[in-house]
Motif scaffolding. Structure first.
Motif, mmCIF file in Angstrom:
data_model
loop_
_atom_site.group_PDB
_atom_site.id
_atom_site.type_symbol
_atom_site.label_atom_id
_atom_site.label_comp_id
_atom_site.label_asym_id
_atom_site.label_seq_id
_atom_site.Cartn_x
_atom_site.Cartn_y
_atom_site.Cartn_z
ATOM 1 N N ASN A 32 0.802 -1.217 0.000
ATOM 2 C CA ASN A 32 0.000 0.000 0.000
ATOM 3 C C ASN A 32 0.841 1.276 0.000
ATOM 4 O OD1 ASN A 32 -2.411 -1.370 -0.089
ATOM 5 N ND2 ASN A 32 -2.905 -1.087 2.066
ATOM 6 N N LEU A 33 2.112 1.162 0.351
ATOM 7 C CA LEU A 33 3.014 2.319 0.314
ATOM 8 C C LEU A 33 3.602 2.547 -1.080
ATOM 9 C CD1 LEU A 33 4.981 1.717 3.647
ATOM 10 C CD2 LEU A 33 3.366 3.581 3.202
ATOM 11 N N LEU A 34 3.533 1.525 -1.928
ATOM 12 C CA LEU A 34 4.131 1.613 -3.252
ATOM 13 C C LEU A 34 3.176 2.275 -4.243
ATOM 14 C CD1 LEU A 34 5.720 -1.945 -3.338
ATOM 15 C CD2 LEU A 34 6.968 0.223 -3.265
ATOM 16 N N PRO A 35 3.710 2.943 -5.253
ATOM 17 C CA PRO A 35 2.847 3.606 -6.244
ATOM 18 C C PRO A 35 2.150 2.595 -7.147
ATOM 19 C CG PRO A 35 5.136 3.739 -6.923
ATOM 20 C CD PRO A 35 5.145 3.142 -5.541
ATOM 21 N N THR A 36 0.946 2.949 -7.585
ATOM 22 C CA THR A 36 0.211 2.073 -8.510
ATOM 23 C C THR A 36 0.507 2.412 -9.971
ATOM 24 O OG1 THR A 36 -1.693 3.560 -8.480
ATOM 25 C CG2 THR A 36 -1.665 1.784 -6.853
ATOM 26 N N ASP A 37 1.136 3.555 -10.197
ATOM 27 C CA ASP A 37 1.341 4.024 -11.573
ATOM 28 C C ASP A 37 2.772 4.511 -11.796
ATOM 29 O OD1 ASP A 37 1.173 6.174 -9.874
ATOM 30 O OD2 ASP A 37 -0.174 7.357 -11.147
ATOM 31 N N TYR A 38 3.752 3.789 -11.242
ATOM 32 C CA TYR A 38 5.136 4.232 -11.374
ATOM 33 C C TYR A 38 5.581 4.194 -12.834
ATOM 34 C CZ TYR A 38 10.173 4.584 -10.885
ATOM 35 O OH TYR A 38 11.489 4.996 -11.003
ATOM 36 N N SER A 39 6.295 5.224 -13.242
ATOM 37 C CA SER A 39 6.905 5.243 -14.576
ATOM 38 C C SER A 39 8.297 5.836 -14.457
ATOM 39 C CB SER A 39 6.055 6.061 -15.561
ATOM 40 O OG SER A 39 5.916 7.395 -15.111
ATOM 41 N N GLU A 40 9.233 5.263 -15.188
ATOM 42 C CA GLU A 40 10.613 5.731 -15.146
ATOM 43 C C GLU A 40 10.735 7.100 -15.822
ATOM 44 O OE1 GLU A 40 13.381 4.758 -13.795
ATOM 45 O OE2 GLU A 40 12.684 2.856 -12.948
ATOM 46 N N PRO A 41 11.601 7.954 -15.289
ATOM 47 C CA PRO A 41 11.844 9.247 -15.945
ATOM 48 C C PRO A 41 12.365 9.047 -17.363
ATOM 49 C CG PRO A 41 12.803 9.196 -13.744
ATOM 50 C CD PRO A 41 12.376 7.793 -14.060
ATOM 51 N N VAL A 42 12.020 9.969 -18.240
ATOM 52 C CA VAL A 42 12.518 9.920 -19.612
ATOM 53 C C VAL A 42 13.688 10.879 -19.750
ATOM 54 C CG1 VAL A 42 10.273 9.278 -20.534
ATOM 55 C CG2 VAL A 42 10.868 11.694 -20.330
ATOM 56 N N GLY A 43 14.409 10.754 -20.840
ATOM 57 C CA GLY A 43 15.542 11.639 -21.080
ATOM 58 C C GLY A 43 16.867 10.947 -20.819
ATOM 59 N N LYS A 44 17.916 11.724 -20.746
ATOM 60 C CA LYS A 44 19.249 11.180 -20.542
ATOM 61 C C LYS A 44 19.370 10.551 -19.161
ATOM 62 C CE LYS A 44 21.607 14.398 -23.689
ATOM 63 N NZ LYS A 44 22.674 15.424 -23.818
ATOM 64 N N LYS A 45 20.153 9.474 -19.095
ATOM 65 C CA LYS A 45 20.355 8.772 -17.833
ATOM 66 C C LYS A 45 21.856 8.546 -17.620
ATOM 67 C CE LYS A 45 15.807 6.618 -17.980
ATOM 68 N NZ LYS A 45 15.000 5.378 -17.883
#
Length: 321
Positions: free
Chosen positions: A297-310
């Motif tokens: 319940n503490l974790l996000p339901t809609d996590y998405s990785e950042p875009v762009g340079k890594k």
């Protein structure tokens, strides 16, 4: 620390505990290489000596001995400098951390996770980490850092890559037969009655001294952000026997690292259970189930990785291996 108070969480329908991510390790070339490295680490004489020395020292402490260690504040400052140089860290609900002994249970996505938590948790009570022995001591810089930091209890167990290799060899992968045999021969499983009893004495000794314990109850690295694997029973057993509360923590963003990425440490409400010295299977499972829900319940339901340079992505993802 006896209490009959229980903290209950509402299960999010989309994240029911039964809806778990497939935890079978994909047997890639990288996974096979990781398994080969694991065997090398398991056969390394220096690493084995260090692990046994640490366990013996911790057991002596549990029996009333003494050990020199740096202050929790110094350790925290050093870890914070390292972590905050590489990443941006956001801590949520830090006021929920008790100032008395506690068992912290967090999800586990990357080998950086224990170092991240040590950089953000309070200096007192002093936190001891239960972590994979070979991952903690598999290279020189980590040995030096952990010798300096102290507070580590190494766990001996098989890696998921090694388990996958053994399964593949039994299923007919002849090219993995020799590697599987070496894993069976050299890699300790850590599930003997003697080793489990010693570990229990060490953990209870930590709580008796007024210190705290940090554990990753999934028992291995998770595969996906936002989903927690089925939990092992260790955290529930330690908490019930000692009477200390369990503090669930969600780590978000650590699965795929890059320079200056934001990492989130989200802290839940403490779970408090009555102390018990005569544990029953149903009692343990109740705690495991409640903790599973609390972390999920503490974790996000809609996590998405950042875009762009890594920048430094490959380097940082392998730095703590």
């Amino acid at each position: 620390m006896n209490s009959t108070l229980h903290y209950h969480q509402t299960v999010k329908p989309a994240l029911l505990v039964n809806n778990q991510v497939n935890n079978q390790s994909e047997l890639t070339a990288e996974a096979i290489q990781r398994a080969r490295e694991g065997v090398d680490f398991a056969r390394d004489r220096i690493s084995n000596q260090i692990i046994e020395q640490v366990l013996s020292s911790q057991q002596a402490l549990a029996e009333g001995g003494k050990e020199w260690k740096i202050s929790g504040e110094i350790r925290r400052v050093v870890m914070r400098i390292i972590i905050n140089t590489l990443f941006r860290v956001k801590v949520e609900n830090s006021d929920r951390i008790p100032n008395t002994p506690v068992l912290i249970a967090a999800n586990h996505l990357n080998h950086i996770d224990p170092f991240l938590l040590l950089s953000e948790l309070p200096a007192k009570p002093y936190f001891h980490i239960l972590g994979d022995a070979r991952t903690l001591y598999n290279n020189k810089w980590k040995r030096i850092l952990l010798h300096f930091a102290k507070g580590v209890i190494p766990l001996e167990r098989m890696w998921k890559e090694e388990i996958a290799v053994i399964a593949a060899a039994k299923a007919g992968r002849e090219d993995l037969t020799e590697l599987a045999a070496d894993i069976e021969k050299y890699v300790p499983k850590g599930n003997s009655i003697e080793s489990m009893r010693r570990l229990d004495r060490i953990v209870q000794g930590i709580f008796n001294r007024g210190d705290s314990v940090l554990i990753f109850p999934e028992g291995k690295l998770g595969n996906v952000e936002g989903q927690v694997l089925p939990l092992k029973r260790g955290a529930a057993i330690y908490a019930l026997r000692s009477g200390v509360p369990i503090l669930p923590i969600a780590l978000i963003g650590t699965k795929d690292l890059f320079f200056r990425k934001e990492l989130i440490v989200r802290i839940g409400e403490p779970l408090i259970f009555p102390q018990s010295h005569r544990l029953k299977a149903e009692q343990i499972q109740t705690v495991v189930d409640e903790l599973q829900v609390a972390i999920q319940n503490l974790l996000p339901t809609d996590y998405s990785e950042p875009v762009g340079k890594k920048p430094l992505r490959n380097f940082l993802n392998h730095l703590f291996w």
